[in-house]
Scaffold this motif. Structure first.
Motif, PDB file in Angstrom:
ATOM      1  N   VAL A 172       0.945  -1.236   0.069  1.00 35.31           N
ATOM      2  CA  VAL A 172      -0.013   0.137  -0.024  1.00 35.31           C
ATOM      3  C   VAL A 172       0.968   1.314  -0.064  1.00 35.31           C
ATOM      4  N   GLN A 173       2.147   1.262   0.798  1.00 39.57           N
ATOM      5  CA  GLN A 173       2.893   2.391   0.681  1.00 39.57           C
ATOM      6  C   GLN A 173       3.515   2.593  -0.598  1.00 39.57           C
ATOM      7  N   VAL A 174       3.760   1.447  -1.306  1.00 37.15           N
ATOM      8  CA  VAL A 174       4.413   1.771  -2.816  1.00 37.15           C
ATOM      9  C   VAL A 174       3.079   2.392  -3.656  1.00 37.15           C
ATOM     10  N   VAL A 175       1.960   1.708  -3.550  1.00 30.41           N
ATOM     11  CA  VAL A 175       1.301   2.441  -4.698  1.00 30.41           C
ATOM     12  C   VAL A 175       0.471   3.838  -4.401  1.00 30.41           C
ATOM     13  N   ALA A 176       0.566   3.895  -2.901  1.00 33.71           N
ATOM     14  CA  ALA A 176       0.034   5.231  -2.582  1.00 33.71           C
ATOM     15  C   ALA A 176       1.015   6.379  -2.929  1.00 33.71           C
ATOM     16  N   GLY A 177       2.298   6.166  -2.543  1.00 32.39           N
ATOM     17  CA  GLY A 177       3.342   7.103  -3.117  1.00 32.39           C
ATOM     18  C   GLY A 177       3.268   7.624  -4.275  1.00 32.39           C
ATOM     19  N   ARG A 178       3.211   6.238  -5.288  1.00 32.80           N
ATOM     20  CA  ARG A 178       2.993   6.749  -6.700  1.00 32.80           C
ATOM     21  C   ARG A 178       1.912   7.445  -7.270  1.00 32.80           C
ATOM     22  N   LEU A 179       0.785   7.203  -6.363  1.00 34.72           N
ATOM     23  CA  LEU A 179      -0.606   7.814  -6.745  1.00 34.72           C
ATOM     24  C   LEU A 179      -0.346   9.276  -6.277  1.00 34.72           C
ATOM     25  N   LEU A 180       0.169   9.494  -5.099  1.00 35.41           N
ATOM     26  CA  LEU A 180       0.257  11.081  -4.887  1.00 35.41           C
ATOM     27  C   LEU A 180       1.080  11.739  -5.750  1.00 35.41           C
ATOM     28  N   ARG A 181       2.155  11.137  -6.066  1.00 35.38           N
ATOM     29  CA  ARG A 181       3.288  11.822  -7.020  1.00 35.38           C
ATOM     30  C   ARG A 181       2.518  12.051  -8.632  1.00 35.38           C
ATOM     31  N   ALA A 182       1.847  10.895  -8.986  1.00 30.55           N
ATOM     32  CA  ALA A 182       1.040  10.957 -10.169  1.00 30.55           C
ATOM     33  C   ALA A 182       0.143  12.037  -9.997  1.00 30.55           C
ATOM     34  N   ALA A 183      -0.516  12.435  -9.024  1.00 29.27           N
ATOM     35  CA  ALA A 183      -1.395  13.280  -8.791  1.00 29.27           C
ATOM     36  C   ALA A 183      -0.731  14.920  -8.591  1.00 29.27           C
ATOM     37  N   GLY A 184       0.354  14.830  -8.469  1.00 25.65           N
ATOM     38  CA  GLY A 184       1.078  16.073  -8.189  1.00 25.65           C
ATOM     39  C   GLY A 184       1.287  16.819  -6.904  1.00 25.65           C
ATOM     40  N   LEU A 185       1.027  15.635  -6.166  1.00 24.60           N
ATOM     41  CA  LEU A 185       0.963  16.228  -4.359  1.00 24.60           C
ATOM     42  C   LEU A 185       2.151  16.016  -3.953  1.00 24.60           C
ATOM     43  N   THR A 186       3.138  16.714  -4.475  1.00 29.43           N
ATOM     44  CA  THR A 186       4.589  16.740  -4.033  1.00 29.43           C
ATOM     45  C   THR A 186       4.897  18.151  -3.976  1.00 29.43           C
ATOM     46  N   GLY A 187       6.089  18.335  -3.193  1.00 30.23           N
ATOM     47  CA  GLY A 187       6.643  19.492  -2.980  1.00 30.23           C
ATOM     48  C   GLY A 187       5.776  20.586  -2.194  1.00 30.23           C
ATOM     49  N   GLU A 188       5.384  21.678  -2.528  1.00 31.58           N
ATOM     50  CA  GLU A 188       4.555  22.521  -1.712  1.00 31.58           C
ATOM     51  C   GLU A 188       3.335  21.835  -1.660  1.00 31.58           C
ATOM     52  N   ARG A 189       2.913  21.128  -2.666  1.00 34.63           N
ATOM     53  CA  ARG A 189       1.460  20.651  -2.444  1.00 34.63           C
ATOM     54  C   ARG A 189       1.407  19.043  -1.978  1.00 34.63           C
ATOM     55  N   ALA A 190       2.367  18.723  -1.181  1.00 34.93           N
ATOM     56  CA  ALA A 190       2.449  17.505  -0.602  1.00 34.93           C
ATOM     57  C   ALA A 190       1.530  17.252   0.716  1.00 34.93           C
ATOM     58  N   VAL A 191       1.012  16.131   0.745  1.00 38.01           N
ATOM     59  CA  VAL A 191       0.311  15.845   1.871  1.00 38.01           C
ATOM     60  C   VAL A 191       1.158  15.314   2.821  1.00 38.01           C
ATOM     61  N   LYS A 192       0.631  15.257   4.220  1.00 34.84           N
ATOM     62  CA  LYS A 192       1.440  14.709   5.437  1.00 34.84           C
ATOM     63  C   LYS A 192       1.121  13.134   5.375  1.00 34.84           C
ATOM     64  N   GLU A 193       1.953  12.518   4.890  1.00 38.22           N
ATOM     65  CA  GLU A 193       1.732  11.005   4.789  1.00 38.22           C
ATOM     66  C   GLU A 193       1.732  10.525   6.307  1.00 38.22           C
ATOM     67  N   ARG A 194       1.087   9.656   6.495  1.00 40.04           N
ATOM     68  CA  ARG A 194       1.141   8.825   7.958  1.00 40.04           C
ATOM     69  C   ARG A 194       1.267   7.454   7.489  1.00 40.04           C
ATOM     70  N   ARG A 195       2.203   6.867   8.164  1.00 44.09           N
ATOM     71  CA  ARG A 195       2.808   5.343   7.893  1.00 44.09           C
ATOM     72  C   ARG A 195       1.587   4.367   8.830  1.00 44.09           C
ATOM     73  N   LEU A 196       0.458   4.436   8.107  1.00 38.55           N
ATOM     74  CA  LEU A 196      -0.230   3.383   9.204  1.00 38.55           C
ATOM     75  C   LEU A 196      -0.828   2.168   8.502  1.00 38.55           C
ATOM     76  N   ALA A 197      -0.987   1.155   9.180  1.00 39.49           N
ATOM     77  CA  ALA A 197      -1.684  -0.121   8.628  1.00 39.49           C
ATOM     78  C   ALA A 197      -3.071  -0.087   8.731  1.00 39.49           C
ATOM     79  N   LEU A 198      -3.924  -0.895   8.100  1.00 36.20           N
ATOM     80  CA  LEU A 198      -5.164  -0.543   7.888  1.00 36.20           C
ATOM     81  C   LEU A 198      -6.219  -0.371   9.078  1.00 36.20           C
ATOM     82  N   SER A 199      -5.991  -0.993  10.085  1.00 34.56           N
ATOM     83  CA  SER A 199      -6.736  -1.117  11.338  1.00 34.56           C
ATOM     84  C   SER A 199      -6.535   0.487  12.138  1.00 34.56           C
ATOM     85  N   ALA A 200      -5.204   0.569  11.940  1.00 38.62           N
ATOM     86  CA  ALA A 200      -4.955   2.217  12.566  1.00 38.62           C
ATOM     87  C   ALA A 200      -5.401   3.281  11.622  1.00 38.62           C
TER      88      ALA A 200
END
Length: 322
Positions: free
Chosen positions: A155-183
């Motif tokens: 999930v970490q892999v596909v999430a990172g790639r999705l966010l980069r493809a959507a341009g959510l990097t640099g000044e537009r980056a999200v605050k990624e939280r490394r959480l498993a599904l239950s958390a």
């Protein structure tokens, strides 16, 4: 038929002469010791872990001299590292992570000798937000906390790639939280994240439970598929979350990525064939708690892209399906 399909079929034909050679008659199966294969799955309560436990049960009841020992892990990336390091013999992994391991791409420092037994089912990427919250599109995620998969997970892999493809990097980056599904579901419930990203079967029980507790919105992601395919190849595809799942009133287009059952190359061919015989005989049971409506078919199963089929898998498919 694509060129990839043709190449895979040629591989099957070319390999069967060697891989399907019969074992010496003097070594009867009854005289062989029980072979134990450690199987890297995923976190307790997750779909990989459910598949691993189900496979162990079905193999135990099959009468084969084989034991499957499920190992709980962080999932795909962690599984592939364990497979390459020799602490397990079998592993489940998302297709994109497996391709990275075979090609020696980040997050893997070198090429891994990973082989595929089967492509067993497809994950659907879920981008989930509260329906009563402020997020209605990918652009609304800028600067917001997002649960983006546990460390070491696919999930970490596909999430990172999705966010980069959507341009959510640099000044537009999200605050990624490394959480498993239950958390992740708990964080969305409590409002400490504004969105969660998950890749899994449909319906994923934890998300069904969450949808029964609070109104949710599933954001469409089909617009990102072409960019992902252009950069990473056909491991990504367009799929649809169906109406009815999670209470959805209409389908939602999203990103699909396959899941591979993989093995070390040094696992004996006979053991691989035994595993596959159980998988194809009992796939309805194995997938029952993983993803609704999935089927396991040979033409689907051999589509493992850059990840080569194990010789024992080649022999199995050729002996059964020609």
């Amino acid at each position: 038929m694509t060129s990839a399909s043709v190449s895979r079929r040629r591989l099957l034909k070319a390999s069967v002469g060697v891989a399907a050679a019969p074992a010496p008659a003097a070594c009867g199966q009854d005289a062989e010791p029980v072979r134990r294969l450690r199987f890297a799955t995923g976190p307790e309560g997750g779909p990989y872990n459910a598949f691993g436990k189900a496979l162990a049960t079905e193999v135990a009841g099959s009468g084969r001299r084989l034991e499957i020992a499920p190992v709980s892990t962080a999932a795909s990336v962690d599984n592939l590292r364990k497979l390459a390091g020799g602490s397990v013999e079998l592993a489940l992994t998302m297709a994109d992570a497996a391709q990275d391991a075979v090609l020696g791409r980040e997050p893997f420092a070198r090429r891994a000798a990973v082989t595929a037994l089967a492509r067993v089912y497809v994950n659907y990427t879920h981008l989930v937000v509260r329906a009563d919250g402020p997020v209605r599109s990918l652009d609304d995620l800028v600067g917001r906390p997002v649960a983006a998969g546990a460390a070491g997970s696919g999930v970490q892999v596909v999430a990172g790639r999705l966010l980069r493809a959507a341009g959510l990097t640099g000044e537009r980056a999200v605050k990624e939280r490394r959480l498993a599904l239950s958390a992740s579901t708990e964080a969305l419930r409590e409002g400490t994240v504004d969105a969660l990203i998950w890749s899994g079967g449909v319906p994923t029980p934890a998300l069904s439970t969450l949808a029964g507790e609070l109104p949710l919105r599933f954001l469409p992601l089909e617009g990102q598929v072409s960019a992902l395919r252009e950069q990473y190849g056909p491991v990504y595809s367009s799929v649809t979350l169906p109406a009815g799942a999670y209470g959805l009133t209409k389908p939602v287009g999203t990103i699909g990525v396959g899941n591979y059952l993989t093995a070390r190359a040094d696992v004996p061919d006979r053991a691989v064939r035994d595993v596959l015989e159980v998988v194809f005989d009992r796939w309805r049971v194995l997938l029952r708690d993983v993803t609704a409506g999935a089927r396991l078919e040979p033409r689907f199963a051999i589509s493992t892209g850059a990840v080569p089929l194990h010789p024992g898998a080649v022999a199995y498919y050729r002996s059964v399906y020609g």
